[in-house]
Write a protein that holds these residues in place. Sequence first.
Motif, PDB file in Angstrom:
ATOM      1  N   ASP A 266       0.653  -1.695   0.066  1.00 16.86           N
ATOM      2  CA  ASP A 266      -0.068   0.264   0.171  1.00 16.86           C
ATOM      3  C   ASP A 266       0.990   0.895  -0.152  1.00 16.86           C
ATOM      4  N   ASN A 267       1.829   1.214   0.757  1.00 13.52           N
ATOM      5  CA  ASN A 267       2.785   2.473   1.052  1.00 13.52           C
ATOM      6  C   ASN A 267       3.343   2.697  -0.784  1.00 13.52           C
ATOM      7  N   VAL A 268       4.021   2.077  -0.921  1.00 11.95           N
ATOM      8  CA  VAL A 268       4.481   2.140  -2.106  1.00 11.95           C
ATOM      9  C   VAL A 268       3.838   2.052  -3.440  1.00 11.95           C
ATOM     10  N   THR A 269       2.459   1.336  -3.171  1.00 12.93           N
ATOM     11  CA  THR A 269       1.274   1.981  -3.917  1.00 12.93           C
ATOM     12  C   THR A 269       0.926   3.778  -4.237  1.00 12.93           C
ATOM     13  N   SER A 270       0.860   3.815  -3.030  1.00 10.51           N
ATOM     14  CA  SER A 270       0.645   5.678  -2.484  1.00 10.51           C
ATOM     15  C   SER A 270       2.285   6.079  -3.151  1.00 10.51           C
ATOM     16  N   LEU A 271       3.419   6.262  -2.797  1.00 11.23           N
ATOM     17  CA  LEU A 271       4.300   6.883  -3.308  1.00 11.23           C
ATOM     18  C   LEU A 271       4.045   6.956  -5.064  1.00 11.23           C
ATOM     19  N   MET A 272       3.565   5.885  -5.913  1.00 10.60           N
ATOM     20  CA  MET A 272       3.786   5.895  -7.254  1.00 10.60           C
ATOM     21  C   MET A 272       2.689   7.168  -7.377  1.00 10.60           C
ATOM     22  N   LYS A 273       2.193   7.275  -6.462  1.00 16.07           N
ATOM     23  CA  LYS A 273       1.133   8.062  -7.077  1.00 16.07           C
ATOM     24  C   LYS A 273       1.082   9.877  -7.027  1.00 16.07           C
ATOM     25  N   MET A 274       2.554   9.954  -6.379  1.00 18.37           N
ATOM     26  CA  MET A 274       3.010  11.356  -6.217  1.00 18.37           C
ATOM     27  C   MET A 274       2.661  11.892  -7.631  1.00 18.37           C
ATOM     28  N   GLU A 275       2.744  13.311  -7.137  1.00 28.35           N
ATOM     29  CA  GLU A 275       2.738  14.928  -8.908  1.00 28.35           C
ATOM     30  C   GLU A 275       3.925  15.195  -8.530  1.00 28.35           C
ATOM     31  N   TYR A 276       4.665  14.964  -9.383  1.00 28.83           N
ATOM     32  CA  TYR A 276       5.995  16.455  -9.716  1.00 28.83           C
ATOM     33  C   TYR A 276       6.575  15.687 -11.534  1.00 28.83           C
ATOM     34  N   PRO A 277       6.348  16.635 -11.651  1.00 25.83           N
ATOM     35  CA  PRO A 277       7.009  16.697 -13.083  1.00 25.83           C
ATOM     36  C   PRO A 277       8.368  14.911 -13.594  1.00 25.83           C
ATOM     37  N   LYS A 278       9.031  14.987 -12.336  1.00 24.34           N
ATOM     38  CA  LYS A 278      10.951  13.730 -12.708  1.00 24.34           C
ATOM     39  C   LYS A 278      10.916  13.730 -11.450  1.00 24.34           C
ATOM     40  N   PHE A 279      11.108  12.652 -11.365  1.00 24.06           N
ATOM     41  CA  PHE A 279      10.632  11.460  -9.149  1.00 24.06           C
ATOM     42  C   PHE A 279      11.317   9.613  -9.528  1.00 24.06           C
ATOM     43  N   GLU A 280      11.783   9.561  -8.668  1.00 27.94           N
ATOM     44  CA  GLU A 280      11.887   8.693  -8.492  1.00 27.94           C
ATOM     45  C   GLU A 280      11.751   7.995  -7.076  1.00 27.94           C
ATOM     46  N   ILE A 281      11.447   6.669  -7.325  1.00 30.69           N
ATOM     47  CA  ILE A 281      11.187   6.266  -5.200  1.00 30.69           C
ATOM     48  C   ILE A 281      12.348   5.443  -5.073  1.00 30.69           C
ATOM     49  N   VAL A 282      13.301   5.409  -4.354  1.00 27.10           N
ATOM     50  CA  VAL A 282      14.337   3.953  -3.568  1.00 27.10           C
ATOM     51  C   VAL A 282      13.594   3.121  -2.610  1.00 27.10           C
ATOM     52  N   ILE A 283      13.298   2.821  -2.622  1.00 28.22           N
ATOM     53  CA  ILE A 283      12.705   1.539  -0.930  1.00 28.22           C
ATOM     54  C   ILE A 283      14.378   0.710  -1.390  1.00 28.22           C
ATOM     55  N   VAL A 284      14.640   1.339   0.315  1.00 26.17           N
ATOM     56  CA  VAL A 284      16.207   0.107   1.171  1.00 26.17           C
ATOM     57  C   VAL A 284      15.416  -0.936   1.814  1.00 26.17           C
ATOM     58  N   ASN A 285      15.734  -2.333   1.250  1.00 23.43           N
ATOM     59  CA  ASN A 285      15.730  -3.266   1.785  1.00 23.43           C
ATOM     60  C   ASN A 285      15.954  -3.428   3.010  1.00 23.43           C
ATOM     61  N   ASP A 286      16.091  -2.942   4.291  1.00 20.07           N
ATOM     62  CA  ASP A 286      17.289  -3.032   5.083  1.00 20.07           C
ATOM     63  C   ASP A 286      17.605  -4.629   5.874  1.00 20.07           C
ATOM     64  N   GLY A 287      18.148  -5.457   4.706  1.00 20.77           N
ATOM     65  CA  GLY A 287      18.243  -6.695   5.821  1.00 20.77           C
ATOM     66  C   GLY A 287      16.854  -7.280   6.503  1.00 20.77           C
ATOM     67  N   SER A 288      15.340  -7.069   5.895  1.00 19.93           N
ATOM     68  CA  SER A 288      14.250  -7.278   6.241  1.00 19.93           C
ATOM     69  C   SER A 288      14.153  -9.432   6.254  1.00 19.93           C
ATOM     70  N   LYS A 289      13.288  -8.972   7.782  1.00 17.28           N
ATOM     71  CA  LYS A 289      13.183 -10.856   7.850  1.00 17.28           C
ATOM     72  C   LYS A 289      11.866 -11.197   7.707  1.00 17.28           C
ATOM     73  N   ASP A 290      10.898 -10.758   7.648  1.00 17.26           N
ATOM     74  CA  ASP A 290       9.689 -11.138   6.764  1.00 17.26           C
ATOM     75  C   ASP A 290       9.882 -10.870   5.536  1.00 17.26           C
ATOM     76  N   LYS A 291       8.711 -10.658   4.657  1.00 15.73           N
ATOM     77  CA  LYS A 291       8.303 -11.369   3.061  1.00 15.73           C
ATOM     78  C   LYS A 291       8.387  -9.763   2.706  1.00 15.73           C
ATOM     79  N   THR A 292       8.754  -8.358   3.639  1.00 17.33           N
ATOM     80  CA  THR A 292       8.863  -7.436   2.680  1.00 17.33           C
ATOM     81  C   THR A 292       9.455  -7.455   1.295  1.00 17.33           C
ATOM     82  N   LEU A 293      10.630  -7.810   0.896  1.00 18.45           N
ATOM     83  CA  LEU A 293      11.742  -7.791  -0.198  1.00 18.45           C
ATOM     84  C   LEU A 293      10.058  -8.743  -1.123  1.00 18.45           C
ATOM     85  N   GLU A 294      10.156  -9.857  -0.473  1.00 19.40           N
ATOM     86  CA  GLU A 294       9.640 -11.209  -1.799  1.00 19.40           C
ATOM     87  C   GLU A 294       8.209 -10.611  -2.492  1.00 19.40           C
ATOM     88  N   ILE A 295       7.447  -9.187  -1.537  1.00 27.16           N
ATOM     89  CA  ILE A 295       6.138  -8.836  -1.836  1.00 27.16           C
ATOM     90  C   ILE A 295       6.565  -7.789  -2.815  1.00 27.16           C
TER      91      ILE A 295
END
Length: 489
Positions: free
Chosen positions: A74-103
């Motif tokens: 949900d959070n990444v989907t929300s970030l993808m909807k940001m309004e701005y002419p030129k941007f990128e989204i850098v998600i840092v998976n900091d060694g998660s032990k759950d399914k964060t990266l898999e999702i």
Amino acid sequence: MWQNFVTFYSYFVFVYSLLLIFMYVFLLVNAYLYANRYQNWTKSYLKNIVDKSPYTPGVSIVAPAYNEEVTIYDNVTSLMKMEYPKFEIVIVNDGSKDKTLEILINSFDMVEVPYDYVYHVHCQPFKRLFKSKNPKFSKLVVVDKTNGGTKADAVNGGLNVARYPLFINTDVDCILEHDAMYECVFPVLQNHNVIAVSGTMSMSNGMILNEDLEIVEYKADSNPIPLFQDLEYKRSFLVGKMGWSNINAMPNVSGGYGLFDTSVAIAAGGYGYDSFAEDMDMIARMVRYCCDFNRSYQVLQIPHNCCWTEGPSTLSILSRQRTRWGRGLIQLLHQHRRMICNPKYRRFGLITLPYIVLFEFLAPIIEFIGIILLTVQLCSGAINWGSFWIMFAAIYAFSFMLSSFVVFYDFIQGCSYTRLQNYLKLLLAASLEPFVYHPFVTYSSLKGYVGYIFGTQAKWKSITRTGTKKTSTTPTTPSGSVNPANPVQ
């Protein structure tokens, strides 16, 4: 001897309280001046200028994620909807032990790509970089790295990948207003000396989202823990940071939502990789860099709400967070001690850091000593009840009036909530805060001090997320009320 110490301490607390009240009044006045001076351009004007300016910079949104499987999609989907002419989204998976990266991989069609990772700033080892095969998610980049134990290390891991001249540090659980980047980039276009911009934040606990992950009902949580935090945030942003911003002496830019000059941040060494107060540490480093090289700088606060974050909802999680903040505060003062009262570092060294030492670092210690003395006095029957109640009533009255002012200001600006009952909840919290919430926070801060002094190991742990409520029905905004998503109308 004992009685002389008690008498001295009583006078000391009296003078200390007067100085603290004076500083709050000083910040209140400056916050008022800053609010009047701040140009409240309409959102359409901001967008028109930023969209058409040939100097509009690109923005990298850096969001660390550690065990965020409940809310990451949900959070990444929300970030993808940001309004701005030129941007990128850098998600840092900091060694998660759950399914964060898999999702992330499965939900956004990510694949590992070869990447020449350059360590511009220090962080724990880089593992892999992912990009999406789907053009719809072309703005999304996922960095997989070894856990560094702090959010600061995770942000550094994303900063090494960020390719735009400005970057936003946010928490992956935060809900950003879709046009929030316009608010923060516009001051940079106006003044090239601006190196950082802080956006006002509020609690998302209690908010209701629609199916498009947009806030459709702005309400305060019934859980008193997030409610106390919401009140605390409003004082911090609407009085503290706006007041400091008016004299260009901002102590920090919130880790929940802040925009920074990428080149200055990297030149300053990035975030202290072991810092537990990364929001203050980053500003201290950037200010020190600018002063060392005789460069003009400015750090600003945006009065409008840009970000909603989910705060701790249980005492155990709140204690863990505030213990970390207390540890981070003493760590910051120790690492940047040469800046304190040093005229080379301008107002930050002469005003901001001494204030932090006197009224943020020492406050829990002074209160703890006061509680011990009060207990001894009660047991011995030597307490002067007349003086005690007069001082208590004065401090309580000022505390309640300060919180009431902040709540009233937020209400007339329409920054947070649309219904009056939510502000009444905040006033109730203001009346109870000195007895319930404040002692607990003080205890947690002292616990953090002790942990740092005795060198106990600490690790960055994510807050257990419950997620924000969702509805398929969009409630209508009450007639005549201001939409908090667009407070400038």
